[in-house]
Design a protein around this motif. Sequence first.
Motif, short mmCIF file in Angstrom:
data_model
loop_
_atom_site.label_atom_id
_atom_site.label_comp_id
_atom_site.label_asym_id
_atom_site.label_seq_id
_atom_site.Cartn_x
_atom_site.Cartn_y
_atom_site.Cartn_z
N LEU A 1 31.61 47.80 1.46
CA LEU A 1 31.19 48.00 2.85
C LEU A 1 31.72 46.88 3.74
N LYS A 2 31.70 45.67 3.23
CA LYS A 2 32.25 44.54 3.99
C LYS A 2 33.72 44.77 4.32
N THR A 3 34.49 45.24 3.34
CA THR A 3 35.91 45.52 3.57
C THR A 3 36.08 46.58 4.66
N LYS A 4 35.27 47.63 4.59
CA LYS A 4 35.38 48.70 5.58
C LYS A 4 34.96 48.21 6.96
N ASP B 1 35.30 45.18 8.06
CA ASP B 1 36.44 44.38 8.53
C ASP B 1 37.49 45.28 9.19
N GLU B 2 37.78 46.40 8.53
CA GLU B 2 38.79 47.34 9.06
C GLU B 2 38.34 47.95 10.38
N ILE B 3 37.10 48.41 10.42
CA ILE B 3 36.58 49.01 11.65
C ILE B 3 36.53 47.97 12.76
N GLY B 4 36.17 46.74 12.39
CA GLY B 4 36.10 45.67 13.37
C GLY B 4 37.42 45.38 14.05
N GLU B 5 38.52 45.52 13.32
CA GLU B 5 39.83 45.30 13.93
C GLU B 5 40.11 46.36 14.99
N ASN C 1 32.30 38.88 10.06
CA ASN C 1 31.39 39.62 9.19
C ASN C 1 30.93 38.77 8.01
N ARG C 2 29.70 39.01 7.58
CA ARG C 2 29.12 38.30 6.45
C ARG C 2 28.74 39.31 5.36
N ASN C 3 28.29 38.80 4.23
CA ASN C 3 28.00 39.73 3.13
C ASN C 3 26.96 39.14 2.18
#
Length: 417
Positions: free
Chosen positions: A292-295, A297-301, A314-316
Motif C-alpha cells: 500500500l505504501k508503494t501504491k 507513493d505512485e498516486i502521490g506523484e 508517506n510513512r508506513n
Amino acid sequence: KKYGFSNTKYQPFVVESWSRDTVSLTLVPEKSDNYVDYEVVALAHSPVSSHITGKIVDCGDGLEEDFEKVKEEVKGKIALFNINLQLEANKGKKNLHRSEKTALAIQYGASGVIIANAVEGGVLLTGTASVTGELIPIPAVCVSVESGKSMRRWIRDEKNILAVIDMRNFSRPINARNVIATLPGTSKKYKNEKIVIGGHLDSWDLATGAMDNGIGSFTILDVARVFKSLNLKTKRTIEFTMFMGEEQGLLGSRYMVKKYMETNQLKNVKLMMNLDMVNNTMGFNAGGNDALKTKMDEIGEIIKQIDPEYKNTNRNSAGLHSDNQPFMLRGVSTCSPSGNFPVKAYNCYHANCDRFDLINKDQINNNVRFTAMMLYALANLDDLPAKNKTDEETKEFLTKQNLKKELIIGKDWRWEQ
C-alpha cells in the motif's frame, strides 16, 4: 443527507459512559496544617467516588522498568509519573499510553495515580486512564508539568508528605450512535468491497476539541461533500463514518467491527482510513502495509502533478489508541492522512486550550483536497493492495510492528502470550 447521500444512517449502541464531577488534590505534611492545593483534572474512568490519602512515590516516566525500581515502595501508595519520557535512562525507548501506565500502576499495587503533563504553561490534560473503557479501581488525575516538578521537589526534601485525592464522577449507561453515509460502488466486480473512512465525533470537555477531533470530523464531512459536489463515482463502496465514544475506549469503532463480524461482512472491508488529529495533509501513513505504501507513493506523484503543494511524504507504521485499532486487530489494512500541527496547537492535545482559534483554514483545506484525491484513487484501483489478514497473519503483523507488549497491557491481545 443535504449533500445528497440518500443512504445515511445512525448505528446506535448502548455504552457505559463516564463524566467528571468534582476533584481536588492536596499535599500536606503529616501532623501539619501547612497544606498546598494543586490545580488538577480527573482522568476518565476513575471511580465514581474516591477519597484517598497516601504518600507519593516517584515512578519516573511510568514505564515497566520504572515501576520495577520502586515495586516495594509503591504498594498502597500514590504513583507519580510523567505523561512523556523525560529520564535519560529511557531515552530512545517507546513511550506508553497514559492508560497503559495506569494499568501498570494498578498491577504494582498503587492506590492512586498522579500524571504530570509535559506542556509548560499550566496546561492540564485529560483523557481515559482505562485500557478497557471500564471503570478503574483507583483514582487517576493529571497535573501540569510545573506542578509535577513542585511535587517532586517537595517529596525529595521532606519524607512525610501526604497527598489527598478527593473526587466524584458519574458513570451510567447511555445511548450513543455512529453516523454512516454510504457511497455505493459502481463496479460489479468490486462493489461489495468497502473502504471505511472514519474519525471520531466526540471530544473532551475541557475546551472545544477543535484539534481532537473536530478537524478530523470536519474533514470527513467535507470530503463527502466534495464527492457529491463533483458527482464522483467509485468502483468500491465508501462508507463515510463518524464514530462516537473513541475517547472512552474506541467504543464506536469496536461496535462497528463487532456488527460486521456478526453479519460475516468484515471480509468486505478492504481498507480503513482513519482521520484522528489530522492536519495539513502532505502524505499518508500506510499502516505497516508495504504494498500500500508503494501504491500511495505512485498516486502521490500524480497528486503532485495536479497540485505541487502536496509533498508526498508517506510513512508506513501501525499504531494504537484510535479507531483504526479494532479494524487492524481483525486483519483489516488501515491507513491515515499524515501532516502536522503548529506546536502551539499540538501542545493543547486533550487540554484546556484545544480551541478553534488554533486551527488554520488553509491547512484544513489541504486535509480535504488531498484526502479526497487519495481516497478516490484507492477506491478505483483494479488491484487494491490491502488483503485481509488471517488471524495468524494478524498476530505476526502486530508482533512485527512492536505492538504486542502494549496490547497485552491493554488487554487487547487475544493470542497466547
